[in-house]
Design an enzyme around this catalytic site. Structure first.
Site, PDB file in Angstrom:
ATOM      1  N   TYR A  15       0.899  -1.174   0.013  1.00 47.11           N
ATOM      2  CA  TYR A  15      -0.113  -0.003   0.024  1.00 47.11           C
ATOM      3  C   TYR A  15       0.861   1.316   0.027  1.00 47.11           C
ATOM      4  O   TYR A  15       1.479   1.417   1.150  1.00 47.11           O
ATOM      5  CB  TYR A  15      -0.983   0.011   1.185  1.00 47.11           C
ATOM      6  CG  TYR A  15      -1.677   1.159   1.335  1.00 47.11           C
ATOM      7  CD1 TYR A  15      -2.905   1.450   0.246  1.00 47.11           C
ATOM      8  CD2 TYR A  15      -2.169   1.929   2.591  1.00 47.11           C
ATOM      9  CE1 TYR A  15      -3.926   2.337   0.678  1.00 47.11           C
ATOM     10  CE2 TYR A  15      -2.831   3.218   2.810  1.00 47.11           C
ATOM     11  CZ  TYR A  15      -3.724   3.294   1.542  1.00 47.11           C
ATOM     12  OH  TYR A  15      -4.664   4.130   1.928  1.00 47.11           O
ATOM     13  N   TYR A 169     -11.945  -4.040   6.994  1.00 48.39           N
ATOM     14  CA  TYR A 169     -10.672  -3.687   7.636  1.00 48.39           C
ATOM     15  C   TYR A 169     -10.614  -2.412   8.943  1.00 48.39           C
ATOM     16  O   TYR A 169     -10.370  -2.722   9.840  1.00 48.39           O
ATOM     17  CB  TYR A 169      -9.610  -3.240   6.424  1.00 48.39           C
ATOM     18  CG  TYR A 169      -8.180  -2.566   7.277  1.00 48.39           C
ATOM     19  CD1 TYR A 169      -7.109  -3.675   7.350  1.00 48.39           C
ATOM     20  CD2 TYR A 169      -8.006  -1.381   7.538  1.00 48.39           C
ATOM     21  CE1 TYR A 169      -6.029  -3.163   7.977  1.00 48.39           C
ATOM     22  CE2 TYR A 169      -6.941  -1.117   8.289  1.00 48.39           C
ATOM     23  CZ  TYR A 169      -5.826  -1.923   8.280  1.00 48.39           C
ATOM     24  OH  TYR A 169      -4.776  -1.633   9.046  1.00 48.39           O
ATOM     25  N   HIS A 170     -11.272  -1.577   8.505  1.00 48.23           N
ATOM     26  CA  HIS A 170     -11.483  -0.216   9.436  1.00 48.23           C
ATOM     27  C   HIS A 170     -12.525  -0.985  10.474  1.00 48.23           C
ATOM     28  O   HIS A 170     -12.475  -0.040  11.613  1.00 48.23           O
ATOM     29  CB  HIS A 170     -11.911   1.004   8.605  1.00 48.23           C
ATOM     30  CG  HIS A 170     -10.813   1.451   7.663  1.00 48.23           C
ATOM     31  ND1 HIS A 170     -10.777   1.427   6.449  1.00 48.23           N
ATOM     32  CD2 HIS A 170      -9.660   2.185   8.145  1.00 48.23           C
ATOM     33  CE1 HIS A 170      -9.636   1.646   5.660  1.00 48.23           C
ATOM     34  NE2 HIS A 170      -8.990   2.361   6.848  1.00 48.23           N
ATOM     35  N   LYS A 528     -11.570  17.625  15.710  1.00 50.91           N
ATOM     36  CA  LYS A 528     -10.551  16.897  14.954  1.00 50.91           C
ATOM     37  C   LYS A 528     -10.336  17.843  13.653  1.00 50.91           C
ATOM     38  O   LYS A 528     -11.170  18.011  13.061  1.00 50.91           O
ATOM     39  CB  LYS A 528     -11.283  15.515  14.417  1.00 50.91           C
ATOM     40  CG  LYS A 528     -10.978  14.460  15.568  1.00 50.91           C
ATOM     41  CD  LYS A 528     -10.978  13.124  14.979  1.00 50.91           C
ATOM     42  CE  LYS A 528     -10.130  12.692  13.647  1.00 50.91           C
ATOM     43  NZ  LYS A 528      -8.800  12.694  14.112  1.00 50.91           N
ATOM     44  N   ASP A 532      -8.418  14.353   8.478  1.00 43.29           N
ATOM     45  CA  ASP A 532      -8.175  13.237   9.059  1.00 43.29           C
ATOM     46  C   ASP A 532      -9.593  12.540   9.721  1.00 43.29           C
ATOM     47  O   ASP A 532      -9.973  13.271  10.705  1.00 43.29           O
ATOM     48  CB  ASP A 532      -7.080  13.253  10.246  1.00 43.29           C
ATOM     49  CG  ASP A 532      -6.913  11.905  10.944  1.00 43.29           C
ATOM     50  OD1 ASP A 532      -7.198  10.800  10.283  1.00 43.29           O
ATOM     51  OD2 ASP A 532      -6.760  11.951  12.259  1.00 43.29           O
ATOM     52  N   HIS A 534      -9.630   9.508  10.942  1.00 43.94           N
ATOM     53  CA  HIS A 534      -9.448   8.332  11.705  1.00 43.94           C
ATOM     54  C   HIS A 534      -9.727   8.924  13.539  1.00 43.94           C
ATOM     55  O   HIS A 534      -9.111   9.416  14.007  1.00 43.94           O
ATOM     56  CB  HIS A 534      -8.118   8.161  12.180  1.00 43.94           C
ATOM     57  CG  HIS A 534      -7.634   6.995  10.877  1.00 43.94           C
ATOM     58  ND1 HIS A 534      -6.819   7.322  10.072  1.00 43.94           N
ATOM     59  CD2 HIS A 534      -7.971   5.751  10.537  1.00 43.94           C
ATOM     60  CE1 HIS A 534      -6.678   6.135   9.064  1.00 43.94           C
ATOM     61  NE2 HIS A 534      -7.365   5.304   9.555  1.00 43.94           N
TER      62      HIS A 534
END
Length: 655
Positions: A15, A169-170, A528, A532, A534
């Protein structure tokens, strides 16, 4: 039992993408020359969220976590001297997936490639973006429609392309249990298949359904993770057979790519991460029945920052050694008939079916987004709590912390740092591109795109026309925003305390005492800034602060420094906490601190968390930041006590 013929290895990917299209192209060609067999493109956050590099929200984010792609010229440079008709390319892109695929097709056409022969994947899973990764743009219904547009177009024109990775995945990164990961991902796939079924003749639906692939995570509990993959295979087969009546077993095959868990990589003793990555890879390769079609591995130093080419090479060599030096691919499935494995697989399937039925009763994945988000935040809180209480052992973190300094962290800190000049250079190229293009062609193709979106027509053909005309990423996304509107996903953090207050009595008493001295409840604003998405760290800090009795303000992701300062003034915040994991902390915090002072809030302490090298942490403290936290600061209660001390009038007076 050994086989007469050895299996072919999975696709070996890394990746990758950073700085500029030119630098990323050089990295791709280098990796391919070292034995990589497919490409996996990482895009920067502005590209993922539909902004050009010169947009205000792109500041500090350009080229940080991936490559900036603003237009056809960038895409052309990215794949220079890489024949796309001979490549299998995975593009980790979601909200802007139709656009990036349009650019990819336009470049392939320029290369003279047969578009029908193109092979690869666009991730294109928006539901998991609402739940865990945060690069969504539009609301769920039109987003689902665009996923359908891509799948329908690929089915007709790019038949070997996977139009979507259902991405669990996340979900795991956001704290999902194996059962939640199975159920939430499969519920997403069901929502997509329900969107696709009316678009094609019934006879063609099985072939269309077979192009849906998955992208999964494999954590450190590798026996459970291997059983999870076998459960995925069985449940997907079951859903396609029973819910959709697909009879051909070939069309019901579970096809997936994998990146193993980055969440479990540690900043402490980072060399241990090499073993973690190897063990996690076994979960998705050992069982032939549930073996990944493509594997990409993180690098040992991703908890520290951006991996260097050598770090990526090391992870690629790990794959090659397993695939080519061991005898793994010479055997049939090693676990068929194993009673322990069979029992675990059945238990996971039972838990996932129960959760799927629950989601179905709510109307499916789209209707259950808020429920799934809150469950993930709770599961992640449980996971972190077990680490804090030493119930889950993490080597070098909560046990065996003493060790020798890592010789891998050399004078460059063991990571690659993106040159700050990259952003200005990218903006200059973008300005030049806009000046040189045919404005009339841009306007007419954008108008056609907007008309198609408004009428509910497939947006892929007009998107490809836009790509050829020189439209930019921000211009394409602006049309989608204008037609479909923007969306604010649920945060998963309610303002009401949970029942997880055991062991917090002393902190709750300290919050009460300080609140009395302040004359009102201690107000903690969590923000935040930047792009981003996350949000795990911010959510867990807000979650714990709330359970400790603080009055929290948390409005989720993608706020400007200006919006955060405005909220701090309006809420009369006693402390402001900022979370940034994309590497854009220096410019964003500098902007925030100057705005805080200009608003008369210079005395309000600011704390910052993220993946922040020590040199940067020092610079943040010089800007006036009160505390800097990185992944090694996993004890949330310690952070809570720091906050109380920072705002306590008695402690401040004593200083």
């Amino acid at each position: 039992m050994s086989q007469t013929q050895k299996d072919k290895p999975w696709l070996i990917r890394t990746y990758a993408g950073h700085s500029t299209a030119e630098k990323s192209n050089a990295l791709y060609r280098s990796n391919l020359s070292k034995g990589q067999t497919g490409l996996s493109v990482a895009f920067d956050l502005p590209t993922q969220t539909g902004y050009d590099s010169d947009h205000i929200l792109s500041r500090g984010e350009v080229g940080k976590v991936g490559v900036p792609i603003c237009h056809l010229g960038d895409m052309r440079t990215l794949f220079d001297q890489i024949p796309l008709d001979q490549m299998n390319t995975s593009m980790t892109i979601n909200a802007t997936a139709p656009w990036l695929l349009a650019l990819y097709i336009a470049v392939a056409e320029e290369q003279g490639a047969d578009v029908r022969a193109l092979q690869g994947t666009v991730q294109n899973d928006l539901i998991k973006e609402y739940l865990s990764r945060g690069t969504y743009i539009c609301p769920p219904a039109p987003s689902l429609r665009m996923i359908g547009d891509v799948a329908e177009y690929c089915y007709k024109h790019v038949p070997k392309w996977n139009p979507m990775n259902v991405c669990s995945y996340h979900l795991q990164e956001a704290g999902a249990t194996p059962e939640q990961e199975l159920a939430f991902a499969l519920a997403t796939a069901i929502a997509v298949l329900d969107e696709l079924r009316p678009r094609v003749p019934a006879a063609d639906f099985p072939a269309l359904a077979s192009r849906i692939s998955f992208f999964v995570n494999a954590g450190i509990r590798f026996v459970t993770e291997m059983c999870k993959m076998r459960a995925f295979v069985d449940l997907w087969d079951e859903i396609l057979r029973d819910r959709y009546g697909i009879e051909d077993a070939k069309h019901r095959r579970f096809r997936y790519g994998v990146q193993v868990n980055s969440l479990g990589l540690t900043e402490q003793q980072p060399e241990n991460n090499v073993y973690r990555i190897l063990i996690e890879m076994l979960a998705v390769t050992l069982s032939k029945k549930a073996r990944a079609r493509a594997v990409q591995l993180p690098a040992w130093n991703e908890a520290l920052g951006l991996p260097r080419p050598w770090d990526q090479q090391w992870s690629m060599r790990m794959q090659q050694i397993l695939a080519y030096e061991t005898d793994l691919l010479e055997f049939d499935d090693l676990f068929d008939g194993n009673p322990a494995v069979d029992a675990k697989v059945e238990a996971l399937k039972s838990g996932a079916r129960h959760e799927l039925a629950n989601l179905d009763s709510m109307g499916g994945a789209v209707s259950a987004i808020e429920y799934m988000k809150s469950r993930l935040v709770e599961s992640n809180a449980d996971r972190l709590g077990r680490i804090e209480r030493n119930e889950t052992i993490v080597v070098g973190v909560n046990r065996w912390q003493d060790g020798e300094p890592s010789p891998l962290q050399t004078e460059d800190g063991g990571i690659m740092v993106v040159d700050p000049a990259v952003e200005a250079e990218q903006i200059a190229r973008l300005t030049e591109w806009r000046t040189a293009r045919d404005e009339a062609a841009v306007k007419s193709t954008l108008a056609a795109l907007r008309a198609a979106a408004t009428k509910g027509l497939n947006v892929m053909e007009p998107s490809i026309a836009c790509a050829r005309a020189g439209v930019t990423t921000g211009e394409w996304a602006a049309q989608m925003r204008a037609v479909f509107g923007e969306y604010r996903g649920p945060t998963g953090v309610s303002s009401s305390p949970s029942n997880r207050t055991e062991g917090l009595d002393d902190i709750r008493a300290a919050v009460d005492a300080v609140s009395d001295r302040l004359g009102r409840r201690l107000k903690f604003l969590v923000g935040k800034p930047g792009l981003d998405g996350h949000s795990n760290g911010a959510e867990q800090i807000a979650f714990r602060a709330r359970d400790c009795g603080m009055d929290i303000g948390y409005e989720g992701i993608r706020l400007t420094p200006e919006q955060i300062v405005s909220a701090a003034a309006e809420d009369r915040a006693h402390v402001v906490g900022i979370s940034i994991l994309s590497g854009s902390h220096l410019p964003l915090v500098e902007d925030l601190m100057s705005r805080m002072r200009a608003a008369g809030l210079g005395d309000v302490p600011v704390i910052v968390g993220g993946i922040i090298p020590e040199d940067d942490a020092r610079r943040l403290r010089e800007m006036g930041v009160a505390r800097v936290y990185t992944p090694k600061d996993f004890e949330l209660n310690t952070i809570m006590m720091d906050i109380i001390t920072l705002v306590d009038p008695q402690a401040v007076a004593a200083e």
